[in-house]
Scaffold this motif. Sequence first.
Motif, PDB file in Angstrom:
ATOM      1  N   UNK A 239       0.440  -0.955   0.075  1.00  0.00           N
ATOM      2  CA  UNK A 239       0.197   0.273   0.005  1.00  0.00           C
ATOM      3  C   UNK A 239       1.156   0.990   0.216  1.00  0.00           C
ATOM      4  N   UNK A 240       1.930   1.011   0.891  1.00  0.00           N
ATOM      5  CA  UNK A 240       3.074   2.627   0.953  1.00  0.00           C
ATOM      6  C   UNK A 240       3.140   2.654   0.106  1.00  0.00           C
ATOM      7  N   UNK A 241       4.058   1.237  -1.058  1.00  0.00           N
ATOM      8  CA  UNK A 241       4.836   1.556  -2.547  1.00  0.00           C
ATOM      9  C   UNK A 241       3.667   2.300  -3.362  1.00  0.00           C
ATOM     10  N   UNK A 242       2.360   1.580  -3.265  1.00  0.00           N
ATOM     11  CA  UNK A 242       1.072   2.406  -4.556  1.00  0.00           C
ATOM     12  C   UNK A 242       1.323   4.368  -4.438  1.00  0.00           C
ATOM     13  N   UNK A 243       0.781   3.936  -3.162  1.00  0.00           N
ATOM     14  CA  UNK A 243       1.279   5.558  -2.755  1.00  0.00           C
ATOM     15  C   UNK A 243       1.907   6.108  -3.273  1.00  0.00           C
ATOM     16  N   UNK A 244       3.008   5.575  -2.705  1.00  0.00           N
ATOM     17  CA  UNK A 244       4.286   6.966  -3.632  1.00  0.00           C
ATOM     18  C   UNK A 244       4.823   7.049  -4.447  1.00  0.00           C
ATOM     19  N   UNK A 245       4.471   5.825  -5.589  1.00  0.00           N
ATOM     20  CA  UNK A 245       4.292   5.356  -7.104  1.00  0.00           C
ATOM     21  C   UNK A 245       3.219   6.709  -7.485  1.00  0.00           C
ATOM     22  N   UNK A 246       2.154   6.852  -6.513  1.00  0.00           N
ATOM     23  CA  UNK A 246       1.289   7.713  -7.601  1.00  0.00           C
ATOM     24  C   UNK A 246       2.055   9.035  -7.285  1.00  0.00           C
ATOM     25  N   UNK A 247       2.591   9.305  -6.302  1.00  0.00           N
ATOM     26  CA  UNK A 247       3.646  10.550  -6.302  1.00  0.00           C
ATOM     27  C   UNK A 247       4.105  10.983  -7.316  1.00  0.00           C
ATOM     28  N   UNK A 248       4.490   9.967  -7.497  1.00  0.00           N
ATOM     29  CA  UNK A 248       5.591   9.908  -9.641  1.00  0.00           C
ATOM     30  C   UNK A 248       7.075   8.637  -8.548  1.00  0.00           C
ATOM     31  N   UNK A 249       6.975   8.572  -7.672  1.00  0.00           N
ATOM     32  CA  UNK A 249       8.042   7.956  -6.835  1.00  0.00           C
ATOM     33  C   UNK A 249       8.772   6.653  -7.584  1.00  0.00           C
ATOM     34  N   UNK A 250       9.583   6.394  -8.116  1.00  0.00           N
ATOM     35  CA  UNK A 250      10.187   5.048  -8.893  1.00  0.00           C
ATOM     36  C   UNK A 250      10.037   3.800  -7.868  1.00  0.00           C
ATOM     37  N   UNK A 251       9.234   4.056  -6.576  1.00  0.00           N
ATOM     38  CA  UNK A 251       9.922   2.678  -5.536  1.00  0.00           C
ATOM     39  C   UNK A 251       8.983   1.624  -5.797  1.00  0.00           C
ATOM     40  N   UNK A 252      10.060   0.625  -4.682  1.00  0.00           N
ATOM     41  CA  UNK A 252       9.794  -1.045  -5.393  1.00  0.00           C
ATOM     42  C   UNK A 252       9.699  -1.588  -3.757  1.00  0.00           C
ATOM     43  N   UNK A 253       9.243  -2.443  -4.115  1.00  0.00           N
ATOM     44  CA  UNK A 253       9.701  -3.281  -2.024  1.00  0.00           C
ATOM     45  C   UNK A 253      10.709  -4.515  -2.478  1.00  0.00           C
ATOM     46  N   UNK A 254      11.477  -4.407  -1.608  1.00  0.00           N
ATOM     47  CA  UNK A 254      12.350  -4.870  -1.155  1.00  0.00           C
ATOM     48  C   UNK A 254      12.667  -6.327  -0.178  1.00  0.00           C
ATOM     49  N   UNK A 255      13.152  -7.355   0.466  1.00  0.00           N
ATOM     50  CA  UNK A 255      13.255  -7.856   0.796  1.00  0.00           C
ATOM     51  C   UNK A 255      14.215  -8.394   1.933  1.00  0.00           C
TER      52      UNK A 255
END
Length: 299
Positions: A239-255
């Motif tokens: 959910x946090x990744x989606x929020x930040x992507x919606x703000x234009x940040x190229x984030x991903x989730x890593x383990x």
Amino acid sequence: MKIGFWCGAVILPLLLGATSAQAQSRLEIANQSHICSFAPDDVLEGEIYSFSSSQQARDMVADIMSTVGLVPRFTIFAANVPNAAAVIDGEERLIVYSEDWIQNTIPNNRWAAVALLGHEIAHHLNGHTLEAGGSRPPTELEADRFAGFAVGKLGGSLEDAQWLFRQLPEAGSDTHPGRKARLEAVAVGWREATGGRVGTPPPSDTPQVRAEPQDAPAAGDWLVIAGSVPHGAPDQASARMQELRALGLPVRVINTDDFDNLKDGLYSIVVATSSRDDAFRALEAVRRHVPDAYVKKGN
Ligand SMILES: [Zn+2]
């Protein structure tokens, strides 16, 4: 449609038996002269009750605050007010809004809600709620300008930013500016946020990529870390990744288990880069939305 935005300086919540934000409370308006709205015939009548706010409203406040790189320090709750209000209770800053008004008046217009809440948040950020006297045209215009700024920063068009204000009556009053001045203030704020871009699609239109934290591959050597959650909460990471992507940040989730230098047992929301310089460049952008983001070498 009757629309008024409120900023009240003295509304004291009287908690009925509980201090939880979930509790229903009665609000006592101690001094009507500290309440301001911009429709002259809007008055708060009868008893005001507050209810726990929706997650959607809390998220929206967080989004709006992210446009100025700040973490929300407000308590937000729903209440039977005309539409929304910024109020101070002791040292606590409160945003109250009408869930009923939002659901019935602007149910599918996210930008109208951003503009409404942005306007009220601006009353707090600009210190208007600390001043006695209620609404004045200059403070209302300052709040309107920030509403336009917030919509622009979050990807809305000028039309999106101004829609709510177009529903207002044309004439102003002693306390409230006329519609034309308010549309102008919104436009100035929106331009400050966007540089006046035309026709740029909002970042929320970026393709929705479903996060699969468990399968996320190890990425670059240098990471900008925008948040972490324990392995037990993969949905939160998504959910946090989606929020930040919606703000234009190229984030991903890593383990983090996949990275030698990171503490094990977490999913981290990161921007992965291949060099230290790239990471610090990316950090600047990330910090506009996540002030406590930091850079770490992954491997
Ligand atoms: Zn106002």
